[in-house]
Design a protein around this motif. Structure first.
Motif, mmCIF file in Angstrom:
data_model
loop_
_atom_site.group_PDB
_atom_site.id
_atom_site.type_symbol
_atom_site.label_atom_id
_atom_site.label_comp_id
_atom_site.label_asym_id
_atom_site.label_seq_id
_atom_site.Cartn_x
_atom_site.Cartn_y
_atom_site.Cartn_z
ATOM 1 N N THR A 21 1.767 -4.526 -3.828
ATOM 2 C CA THR A 21 1.830 -7.006 -3.569
ATOM 3 C C THR A 21 1.401 -7.327 -2.284
ATOM 4 O O THR A 21 0.389 -8.738 -2.541
ATOM 5 N N LEU A 94 11.869 0.082 3.941
ATOM 6 C CA LEU A 94 12.100 -1.373 2.736
ATOM 7 C C LEU A 94 10.530 -1.319 1.920
ATOM 8 O O LEU A 94 10.281 -1.618 1.252
ATOM 9 N N THR A 95 9.157 -1.741 2.706
ATOM 10 C CA THR A 95 8.617 -2.553 2.046
ATOM 11 C C THR A 95 7.496 -1.273 1.685
ATOM 12 O O THR A 95 7.102 -0.713 0.982
ATOM 13 N N GLU A 96 7.809 0.091 1.922
ATOM 14 C CA GLU A 96 7.053 1.968 1.907
ATOM 15 C C GLU A 96 7.658 2.035 0.661
ATOM 16 O O GLU A 96 6.746 2.605 -0.128
ATOM 17 N N ALA A 97 9.276 1.620 0.027
ATOM 18 C CA ALA A 97 10.220 1.793 -0.598
ATOM 19 C C ALA A 97 9.025 0.934 -2.202
ATOM 20 O O ALA A 97 8.975 1.550 -3.064
ATOM 21 N N ASN A 98 8.652 -0.664 -1.100
ATOM 22 C CA ASN A 98 8.786 -1.043 -2.564
ATOM 23 C C ASN A 98 7.322 -0.586 -3.576
ATOM 24 O O ASN A 98 7.089 -0.898 -4.247
ATOM 25 N N ASP A 99 6.578 -0.580 -2.012
ATOM 26 C CA ASP A 99 5.111 0.478 -2.549
ATOM 27 C C ASP A 99 5.683 1.273 -3.492
ATOM 28 O O ASP A 99 4.252 1.774 -4.174
ATOM 29 N N LEU A 101 7.626 2.464 -5.724
ATOM 30 C CA LEU A 101 7.955 1.374 -6.740
ATOM 31 C C LEU A 101 7.068 0.958 -7.771
ATOM 32 O O LEU A 101 6.906 0.795 -9.175
ATOM 33 N N HIS A 102 6.216 0.211 -6.903
ATOM 34 C CA HIS A 102 4.631 -0.613 -7.200
ATOM 35 C C HIS A 102 3.739 0.592 -8.155
ATOM 36 O O HIS A 102 2.794 0.411 -9.654
ATOM 37 N N ILE A 127 15.330 3.830 -2.353
ATOM 38 C CA ILE A 127 14.551 3.628 -4.278
ATOM 39 C C ILE A 127 15.812 3.759 -4.842
ATOM 40 O O ILE A 127 16.071 2.501 -5.843
ATOM 41 N N LEU A 130 17.789 0.093 -4.274
ATOM 42 C CA LEU A 130 17.089 -0.647 -4.892
ATOM 43 C C LEU A 130 16.715 -0.700 -6.403
ATOM 44 O O LEU A 130 17.361 -1.627 -7.348
ATOM 45 N N ARG A 131 16.639 0.779 -6.994
ATOM 46 C CA ARG A 131 16.543 0.833 -8.442
ATOM 47 C C ARG A 131 16.890 1.777 -8.487
ATOM 48 O O ARG A 131 15.676 2.823 -9.508
#
Length: 316
Positions: A21, A94-99, A101-102, A127, A130-131
């Motif tokens: 992102t 947090l940044t790497e977890a969102n990476d 997920l993407h 994760i 988060l999800r």
């Protein structure tokens, strides 16, 4: 957003790339066929590790004669083939977890069995918070909601005192000196493989396969203070089966913590790996075989959960 894929070998291994992102290009590998009826696997390596750590396991799972499955391995930002981040503050959970997920979304996968080694296991637990729905099962490789400060201190020392190597012989010697206490049973061939999993070759010489700025994240940890635990994140996986792998000689995941995980989670199994420390490596065929068997059990449990969730037919 979708993955850009290229095929490399006759083993049906694909290299993929996608844009995070914030614009950073992240990469990894896919083993196996998308048409497999079994749950896909999503692998997340450790703090300074990369996709190469998972290759032996990925090949075993993708080629399983009874339960072949798709295996996705992500190089987190700053590791392996992924781009390095100019802002070292982005090397955070947090940044790497969102990476991750993407990456999962870009691959078109709604859920998967996550296999996380060390830092990758921390990402898996994040994760889950988060999800949780994307986690159909999890394998936590020598990591849990409580981290042993002594082991973290060892890793800080390992990173801060790391010296450049000038040849592959130097690289193998360095890997042995830094890790022999954790892996006394490795063969010479396995030490060589370990070195090639840790370093990449540039201009005929081995260089570290990660951004040294990642060490800043560890430097910032104050080991004089109690480390925060992640029990809520771990228990966010209570809907799915969890397998915990613990190296017999681990100084990161205490045996007491591993046992507590099996008691607090409704479906958690512990396997202790003899002769290995932090973190058990997938260079041992017997370990990969055990994991394959446990994943097949997770497939069956997942099918049972889906069957229970389906509404009963109205026969009136």
């Amino acid at each position: 957003m979708s993955l850009n894929e290229t095929v490399e070998t006759d083993l049906n291994v694909h290299h993929f790339e996608f844009t995070a992102t914030d614009g950073l290009n992240l990469r990894g590998e896919i083993f196996g066929e998308r048409l497999s009826k079994n749950l896909p696997v999503f692998c997340l390596p450790g703090l300074t590790r990369n996709a190469k750590d998972f290759h032996p396991l990925a090949e075993r799972l993708a080629r399983d004669p009874d339960n072949p499955r798709l295996v996705l391995i992500l190089n987190s930002r700053g590791r392996g083939t992924s781009d390095y981040d100019s802002n070292s503050a982005n090397y955070d959970i947090l940044t790497e977890a969102n990476d991750a997920l993407h990456a999962l979304a870009a691959a078109g996968l709604e859920e998967a069995i996550f296999i996380g080694t060390s830092r990758g296991g921390l990402l898996t637990m994040a994760i889950a918070a988060l999800r949780p729905g994307v986690i159909a099962g999890a394998v936590l490789n020598d990591i849990g909601p409580v981290i042993n400060a002594q082991g973290l201190a060892r890793i800080k020392t390992y990173l801060s005192k790391a010296k450049p190597v000038t040849s592959w012989d130097d690289a193998i010697t360095y890997i042995k000196e830094a890790n022999f206490g954790m892996f006394p049973a490795l063969s010479e061939e396995q030490w060589q493989a370990f070195a090639h999993m840790t370093f990449k070759e540039e201009n005929g010489k081995p260089v570290r396969d990660f951004d040294i700025a990642i060490a800043k994240a560890i430097d910032a940890v104050d080991l004089s203070q109690p480390l925060p635990d992640a029990w809520p994140q771990f228990l966010a996986m209570s809907h799915a089966p969890v397998l915990v792998l613990r190296g017999e000689k681990s100084d990161i995941l205490a045996r007491e913590t591993a046992k507590a995980m099996t008691k607090r989670h409704p479906d958690c199994k512990l396997i202790e790996i003899e002769g290995q420390g932090h973190a058990p490596m997938f260079l041992v065929d017997s370990l990969n075989e055990q994991i394959a068997q446990e994943l097949a059990k997770m497939d069956k449990k997942h099918a049972q959960r889906l069957a229970r969730a389906e509404p009963e037919s109205d026969h009136s």
